[in-house]
Design a protein around this motif. Sequence first.
Motif, PDB file in Angstrom:
ATOM      1  N   ALA B  90       0.834  -1.202   0.000  1.00 52.10           N
ATOM      2  CA  ALA B  90       0.000   0.000   0.000  1.00 52.10           C
ATOM      3  C   ALA B  90       0.871   1.255   0.000  1.00 52.10           C
ATOM      4  O   ALA B  90       0.576   2.231  -0.703  1.00 52.10           O
ATOM      5  N   MET B  91       1.982   1.227   0.770  1.00 48.72           N
ATOM      6  CA  MET B  91       2.883   2.393   0.794  1.00 48.72           C
ATOM      7  C   MET B  91       3.517   2.604  -0.565  1.00 48.72           C
ATOM      8  O   MET B  91       3.631   3.728  -1.056  1.00 48.72           O
ATOM      9  N   HIS B  92       3.942   1.495  -1.180  1.00 47.85           N
ATOM     10  CA  HIS B  92       4.555   1.580  -2.501  1.00 47.85           C
ATOM     11  C   HIS B  92       3.565   2.190  -3.498  1.00 47.85           C
ATOM     12  O   HIS B  92       3.913   3.099  -4.260  1.00 47.85           O
ATOM     13  N   LEU B  93       2.317   1.716  -3.446  1.00 46.73           N
ATOM     14  CA  LEU B  93       1.293   2.237  -4.360  1.00 46.73           C
ATOM     15  C   LEU B  93       1.025   3.712  -4.106  1.00 46.73           C
ATOM     16  O   LEU B  93       0.918   4.509  -5.045  1.00 46.73           O
ATOM     17  N   ALA B  94       0.952   4.084  -2.815  1.00 40.75           N
ATOM     18  CA  ALA B  94       0.632   5.470  -2.475  1.00 40.75           C
ATOM     19  C   ALA B  94       1.727   6.417  -2.948  1.00 40.75           C
ATOM     20  O   ALA B  94       1.471   7.581  -3.237  1.00 40.75           O
ATOM     21  N   ALA B  95       2.973   5.909  -3.031  1.00 44.16           N
ATOM     22  CA  ALA B  95       4.089   6.779  -3.391  1.00 44.16           C
ATOM     23  C   ALA B  95       4.252   6.915  -4.908  1.00 44.16           C
ATOM     24  O   ALA B  95       5.063   7.709  -5.367  1.00 44.16           O
ATOM     25  N   GLN B  96       3.509   6.114  -5.707  1.00 48.03           N
ATOM     26  CA  GLN B  96       3.672   6.178  -7.157  1.00 48.03           C
ATOM     27  C   GLN B  96       2.878   7.354  -7.737  1.00 48.03           C
ATOM     28  O   GLN B  96       1.830   7.714  -7.212  1.00 48.03           O
ATOM     29  N   PRO B  97       3.380   7.915  -8.845  1.00 41.30           N
ATOM     30  CA  PRO B  97       2.552   8.885  -9.567  1.00 41.30           C
ATOM     31  C   PRO B  97       1.326   8.158 -10.143  1.00 41.30           C
ATOM     32  O   PRO B  97       1.409   6.952 -10.408  1.00 41.30           O
ATOM     33  N   PRO B  98       0.185   8.866 -10.321  1.00 41.27           N
ATOM     34  CA  PRO B  98      -1.093   8.224 -10.664  1.00 41.27           C
ATOM     35  C   PRO B  98      -1.020   7.180 -11.770  1.00 41.27           C
ATOM     36  O   PRO B  98      -1.585   6.094 -11.642  1.00 41.27           O
ATOM     37  N   ARG B  99      -0.311   7.472 -12.872  1.00 39.08           N
ATOM     38  CA  ARG B  99      -0.297   6.553 -13.999  1.00 39.08           C
ATOM     39  C   ARG B  99       0.375   5.227 -13.627  1.00 39.08           C
ATOM     40  O   ARG B  99      -0.144   4.147 -13.915  1.00 39.08           O
TER      41      ARG B  99
END
Lengths: 268, 286
Positions: B90-99
């Motif tokens: 979840a942290m990894h996903l939250a830190a990614q730019p939207p695309r």
Amino acid sequence: MNPLFGSSDVARRIVTVAAWLCYLFLLIPSLIVVPISFGNSGQIEFPPREFSLGLYRQFFTDPAWWGSMVQSLLVAVATTVIALLLAVPAAYALARSELPGRGLLRGLFMMPMLVPVIVLGLGLYLQFSNWGLLDTTAGVVLAHVMLTTPYIMISVMSGLQHSDIALETVASIMGASRRVVFFRVVLPQLGPAIAVGALFAFLMSLDEVVVAYFLTGTDAMTLPVKMYSSIRWELTPVLAAVSTLLTVLSLLIALGIIALQRKTEAHS
Amino acid sequence: MTSSSTATGASGLGPWSAIVLLAPLTVLMFAILLYPLGLTLWTSLYDGQLSLRAYAELASSTLFLKVLRNTFEIAITGTLVSLVFGYPVAMHLAAQPPRRRTACLVMVMLPFWTSILVKSFALVAVFGNQGLLNQLLGFLSGGQINLPMMFNRVGVVLGMINFLLPFMILSILGSLLALDRRLILAAETMGAGSLRIFWKIILPLSMPGVVAGVLINVTLSIGMYITPALLGGRQDMMVANLVDFYTRQTLDWTAASATAMALLAISGLLVAMLGRVRGGLSGGPA
């Protein structure tokens, strides 16, 4: 780039490694069935020694496999049509009327999502053995309609929330009857929401195994029930071909749902 | 508020049309949902006369108590593992730019769309005794190592977390995306290290997602039937498998019904807790 981790590189690296391990663990089981399905031998092989369509040939020539696939598609189509006919009007009535007790009805309609399927499976088994509906297509369809209507209702009710109620008001002020308002104003706006609910219901019915396992025997056996007993007792490599076909179908349906949801978001 | 309620008044449905539209689904839910549940309750209470005998027998049955213990052990283990691995995802996903986040989310959602039977079959192919992983281990160790990871407790938990992880990840991701990033910038400016930021800001503020994710996971795993039946051994029977055992093996419908009612009570309790957590935390429509 993003301040969630602060500026620590170590923290970021640990999180990234853990995350990718999980992505692999989640992804590999869905993908590995594809190469296995093109193998050709009596046992499950990865990587396969030679490319072959033998497992698919076995699947499509064995009436026990092929027949349960046809049965599953039939059940899923019937379930989707009946569930739509029941759930769409009910969702519309819940959203657009002031009837007392709507909250209670809503709770009743959502209940199938909250009861463990094994409990429903046993209850329906007891009921259908009294009613003579065990091992019939009608029995499975009835059970699946009950299981899938909540998902159609959720999708349609959120569609109704986003649709423009002023259009309905204007149409009825201009003298359109209730029926005309529903078919000419409400339904066209709800199209994508209904389609999402329908695709979801179709996929759920196609994949449902626990209730179908309790309700069907040799006559009305659906594909998931056939797969279940095959994994349990023989673990034949034909399962890889079935799994690949099912996964491709699920992916197409998922893509359809995502595309439709994008479309509704762009509208609102 | 007033303008929307007048709008509903003009285009709203009268009570009779509403009743006509609601009646068919209501009848179905009474006939195919409430009736079988009532019938199960009745079967658990009645054999010749009304009694709680079936429940008393369950409470003193070593099989039932062992299965109940298994169920909680497996559900809690699965949930904890899924929390420990789901949080970093979840942290990894939250830190990614939207695309890029959308691309990564596809990988999380794929198993969500895959049939549980396909996943069970594939997990046997990867983790089984002749599976991919053991072939690799055997090759690397010259045939020395073969880990039994299927048809035992490890197999059930592996299958369980494969099923549970997407629910945990999405639940925590919701909280992380709602978190105000300026708090972290501020803490950093004041000189807080990243471990401190995690413990003092990120973790506490993501607790709603964690609590909801844990409850969803426990609720889902408590009623699991397919995973323990296909990936577990004889010792890993869960409550749902016991219902099936009583129904098919011993043909004892009274015991099967009492077991099912016990499961319904436990899962009802968990759903009620989940409802309270959700209602208390979100406030608005989610």
